[in-house]
Scaffold this active site. Structure first.
Site, PDB file in Angstrom:
ATOM      1  N   ASP A  12       0.798  -1.305  -0.096  1.00 44.54           N
ATOM      2  CA  ASP A  12      -0.247  -0.038  -0.095  1.00 44.54           C
ATOM      3  C   ASP A  12       1.076   1.179  -0.205  1.00 44.54           C
ATOM      4  O   ASP A  12       2.164   0.969   0.342  1.00 44.54           O
ATOM      5  CB  ASP A  12      -0.979  -0.016   1.305  1.00 44.54           C
ATOM      6  CG  ASP A  12      -1.815   1.171   1.286  1.00 44.54           C
ATOM      7  OD1 ASP A  12      -2.481   1.535   0.157  1.00 44.54           O
ATOM      8  OD2 ASP A  12      -1.959   1.965   2.316  1.00 44.54           O
ATOM      9  N   ASP A  14      -0.390   5.082   0.728  1.00 39.45           N
ATOM     10  CA  ASP A  14      -0.802   6.364   1.785  1.00 39.45           C
ATOM     11  C   ASP A  14      -0.762   5.648   3.002  1.00 39.45           C
ATOM     12  O   ASP A  14      -1.578   4.606   3.416  1.00 39.45           O
ATOM     13  CB  ASP A  14      -2.150   6.930   1.653  1.00 39.45           C
ATOM     14  CG  ASP A  14      -2.038   7.640   0.308  1.00 39.45           C
ATOM     15  OD1 ASP A  14      -1.408   8.643   0.020  1.00 39.45           O
ATOM     16  OD2 ASP A  14      -2.790   7.151  -0.899  1.00 39.45           O
ATOM     17  N   ASP A 172      -1.674  -0.767   5.933  1.00 35.11           N
ATOM     18  CA  ASP A 172      -1.735  -0.085   7.339  1.00 35.11           C
ATOM     19  C   ASP A 172      -3.259   0.141   7.806  1.00 35.11           C
ATOM     20  O   ASP A 172      -3.391   0.560   8.856  1.00 35.11           O
ATOM     21  CB  ASP A 172      -1.403   1.437   7.055  1.00 35.11           C
ATOM     22  CG  ASP A 172      -2.420   2.308   6.279  1.00 35.11           C
ATOM     23  OD1 ASP A 172      -2.891   1.754   5.360  1.00 35.11           O
ATOM     24  OD2 ASP A 172      -2.524   3.548   6.579  1.00 35.11           O
TER      25      ASP A 172
END
Length: 217
Positions: A12, A14, A172
């Protein structure tokens, strides 16, 4: 969890590789100002990012007291503002550059897999000097559905030529966990990301780490 158990990794962007809240904050503030609306708080942005730009814009309009009918205008203004500042108010998280290099040195094929529009993702990776380690970069507009749907992970595994069970998802948030479980990929979360205001440990990942370079230890 050993790196030799994997052939590839999907990572991922961001909240995992780059702290981009500053970029979102500036682009959204300028967008709302264009519409005569007040800026939203940083904490709201942290809770809201991760499900694609469409969700972010609609949620932000609602938070700022704007009408849903303003969505198309807000979308156009946001795209223009974000492109103009992409990467200028963001920073690579500690351990990311080292972690990516170690993953590559371990022989893993890497793809960036984000819900951010692909053009913005590629622009950001290049601006931060992270683009060269990735074989592919897939965004929220690369496939018919976004994370937490497993489709992006299934298609990314196919592009990398790796079986899902030998492809590590690194993210995240619970969106990354849900997508990984649906696709059959093991999943690791970073503790510092944007998990919708919830602790990373609550998302049910196979492992939670403080820095990306921990994976190679």
């Amino acid at each position: 969890m050993r790196l030799q158990d994997f052939d590839a990794a999907l990572i991922d962007l961001d909240g995992t590789l780059v702290d981009t809240i500053g970029d979102f904050e500036v682009a959204l503030a300028r967008t709302l100002a264009d519409l005569g609306l007040p800026a939203v708080g940083r904490a709201f942005i942290e809770r809201t990012v991760g499900q694609g730009s469409e969700h972010l814009i609609r949620s932000t309009l609602a938070e700022a007291g704007g009408a849903g009918a303003h969505y198309d205008q807000a979308w156009a203004r946001y795209q223009a503002h974000y492109e103009s500042i992409n990467g200028r108010h963001s920073a690579v998280f500690p351990g990311v550059a080292e972690g990516l290099l170690r993953l590559r040195e371990a022989g893993l094929r890497l793809a960036c897999l984000t819900n951010k529009p692909a053009a913005f993702a590629r622009q950001l990776l290049a601006a931060k000097g992270l683009d060269q380690v990735f074989t592919h970069c897939f965004g929220g507009d690369s496939f018919a559905r976004k994370k937490p749907d497993p489709l992006p992970l299934v298609e990314a595994c196919r592009a990398l030529g790796a079986a899902p069970e030998r492809t590590l998802m690194i993210g995240d948030s619970r969106n990354d966990v849900l997508a990984a479980r649906g696709a059959g990929c093991p999943v690791v979360l970073v503790r510092y990301g944007y998990n919708h205001g919830e602790p990373a440990e609550s998302a049910g990942a196979d492992r939670v780490i403080d820095r990306l370079d921990e994976l190679a230890r």
